[in-house]
Design an enzyme around this catalytic site. Structure first.
Site, PDB file in Angstrom:
ATOM      1  N   LYS A   1       0.824  -1.212   0.000  1.00  0.00           N
ATOM      2  CA  LYS A   1       0.000   0.000   0.000  1.00  0.00           C
ATOM      3  C   LYS A   1       0.860   1.265   0.000  1.00  0.00           C
ATOM      4  CE  LYS A   1      -4.304  -1.875   1.768  1.00  0.00           C
ATOM      5  NZ  LYS A   1      -3.982  -3.282   2.015  1.00  0.00           N
TER       6      LYS A   1
HETATM    7  C1  LIG Z   1      -4.572  -4.412   1.369  1.00  0.00           C
HETATM    8  C2  LIG Z   1      -3.819  -5.693   1.366  1.00  0.00           C
HETATM    9  C3  LIG Z   1      -4.166  -6.776   0.509  1.00  0.00           C
HETATM   10  C4  LIG Z   1      -5.366  -6.729  -0.394  1.00  0.00           C
HETATM   11  O1  LIG Z   1      -5.204  -5.850  -1.471  1.00  0.00           O
HETATM   12  P1  LIG Z   1      -6.447  -5.314  -2.322  1.00  0.00           P
HETATM   13  O2  LIG Z   1      -5.892  -4.331  -3.247  1.00  0.00           O
HETATM   14  O3  LIG Z   1      -7.395  -4.725  -1.315  1.00  0.00           O
HETATM   15  O4  LIG Z   1      -7.045  -6.511  -2.994  1.00  0.00           O
HETATM   16  C5  LIG Z   1      -3.369  -7.902   0.510  1.00  0.00           C
HETATM   17  N1  LIG Z   1      -2.304  -7.998   1.329  1.00  0.00           N
HETATM   18  C6  LIG Z   1      -1.953  -7.017   2.174  1.00  0.00           C
HETATM   19  C7  LIG Z   1      -0.774  -7.192   3.064  1.00  0.00           C
HETATM   20  C8  LIG Z   1      -2.683  -5.821   2.224  1.00  0.00           C
HETATM   21  O5  LIG Z   1      -2.312  -4.838   3.068  1.00  0.00           O
END
Ligand SMILES: *Cc1c(COP(=O)(O)O)cnc(C)c1O
Length: 434
Positions: free
Chosen positions: A107
């Site tokens: 993220k």
């Molecule tokens: C947010 C997140 C996901 C999921 O990603 P999306 O884009 O919401 O499908 C998977 N793994 C981790 C560690 C995350 O923080």
């Protein structure tokens, strides 16, 4: 580039408006008016480009002249201050490590890009932007660290006391002057309520320019397509050119970004979406009706989403043609027991420690390979560093998790947080001192 709402293609807004509104009024999601096709020369010559250089090409194709090239270059370079390496495992499959940024999760790409885009537009108007976020752990860290030190921005981040992991709390409370952590004596839902009330409060809106840095903001998706191109570039060096990406999915933003890359011309043979017990998409792609549900709690908790918000973007990319979509995307789900076993297997076979989300992707990679045997390179996206989820691992593995130097360094930094009750009056009084 203009952006339309998935609920109304006639309504189109500028990139800046799409970024600051996050959500169209009709509750659809913003999408680029068209997905630009990159020049085939770009793919042919991608081996000669750096991560930053190829990312700038991709960004420029989507954003066009809403941001001049020199400014966009600076934003892209600043966003990509860390690498996204492809690592080969003993079984011949690959992982794409997306956790080398400040909050140790993928993220960071979205949060860093969004913060710099917002700062760029607000700098031009000479206002200070106030970002309010409530977090249960992961998203808040990426947003806080994404805005850390970014001019013309101030982030106020609320988290529930005692309910985030030690690493996550350090990430929230050890930042520079423009990041304010608030420990709320309450639950995550209390934190969310406080933020919502502030957004609807006239006194506060008169004093501050608020924005939400919402997770479905289009400016968080764009930079996530960069690393698919960069993975392709690295895999070419390994002699691979037929590539299957396996994406651990919750809100399906990461998969949406992969599909953007594909539609822009990145040669990808197939995508596999991997979920935990929150399996609304796998059930749908395997023939059942689309039925969102309440989220189920699992050990891969960043994917505990019962109603994935980006699914409508994915349908939109395929003009709602589900048969076309199924040709390109396969989806599987796995439960916590299977995930625990996978973590042990990856550790034993490959001496690799995968976070629970990555382990779900690895399981899907194994399943896809057994159902569709081929020489294609299978690449699981590794979305977070295992040290963020210490409780998931058996002791023998946990003791071997390498804590990154950046995390150890946080332990020596000054901590700065304000403690508040869960009453709105207290929160409002605090914001009015800004
Ligand atoms: C947010 C997140 C996901 C999921 O990603 P999306 O884009 O919401 O499908 C998977 N793994 C981790 C560690 C995350 O923080």
């Amino acid at each position: 580039m203009k952006f339309y709402s998935t609920n109304n293609k006639q309504l189109s807004v500028s990139f800046k408006d799409a970024v600051f509104n996050s959500l169209p009024r009709d509750r659809g999601l913003y999408m680029p008016l068209s997905i630009p096709k990159l020049n085939p020369n770009f793919i042919d010559n991608i081996h000669a480009l750096s991560f930053q250089e190829l990312a700038l090409e991709v960004a420029r194709a989507i954003i066009e002249d809403d941001i001049p090239s020199d400014d966009l270059k600076k934003i892209v370079d600043d966003t990509l201050s860390f690498d996204a390496p492809v690592v080969k495992l003993g079984d011949g499959s690959y992982v794409l490590e997306l956790f080398h940024g400040p909050s140790l999760a993928f993220k960071d790409f979205g949060a860093r890009f969004m913060s710099r885009i917002m700062a760029y537009f607000s700098q031009k108007n000479d206002v200070t932007l106030d970002v309010l976020v409530a977090t249960s752990g992961d998203t808040g860290g990426a947003v806080a660290l994404g805005f850390d030190g970014v001019p013309n921005t101030r982030v106020t981040i609320l988290y529930p006391k005692g309910k985030v992991s030690p690493v996550q709390e350090l990430q929230l409370c050890t930042n520079g002057g423009n990041i304010q952590a608030i420990e709320v004596d309450g639950t995550f839902d209390d934190c969310q309520d406080l933020v919502k009330k502030a957004f609807n409060d006239d006194d506060i809106n008169k004093k501050l320019t608020l924005t939400s840095a919402n997770s479905i903001n289009i400016s968080r998706l764009i930079p996530q397509s960069f690393y698919y191109f960069n993975a392709y570039r690295q895999l070419l060096q390994e002699g691979e050119k037929d590539i299957v990406f396996v994406v651990p999915s919750g809100n399906f933003g990461n998969l949406t970004a992969g599909l953007f890359a594909y539609k822009m011309g990145l040669p990808v043979k197939h995508f596999v979406a991997a979920t935990n017990a929150n399996d609304v998409v796998p059930r749908f792609l395997n023939g059942q009706s689309y039925e969102p549900q309440a989220a189920i709690q699992t050990i891969s908790n960043a994917m505990d989403v019962g109603n994935p918000s980006n699914w409508s973007r994915i349908l939109d990319l395929f003009g709602n043609d589900v048969d076309e979509l199924k040709k390109l995307i396969t989806a599987y789900s796995f439960n916590d027991d299977e995930t625990h076993v996978a973590i042990e297997q990856i550790y034993q076979k490959d001496n690799y420690i995968a976070c629970p989300h990555t382990a779900v992707a690895w399981l899907a990679a194994q399943r896809y390979r057994s159902e569709q045997p081929s020489d294609d390179a299978i690449v699981s996206l590794s979305t977070a560093h295992p040290c963020k989820f210490p409780d998931v691992f058996p002791e023998t593995i946990r003791d071997n998790i390498e804590i990154p130097d950046t995390v150890n360094a946080l332990k020596n930094k000054d901590q700065n947080k304000v403690k508040l009750s869960n009453s709105y009056d207290d929160f409002k009084a605090f914001l009015m001192t800004y």
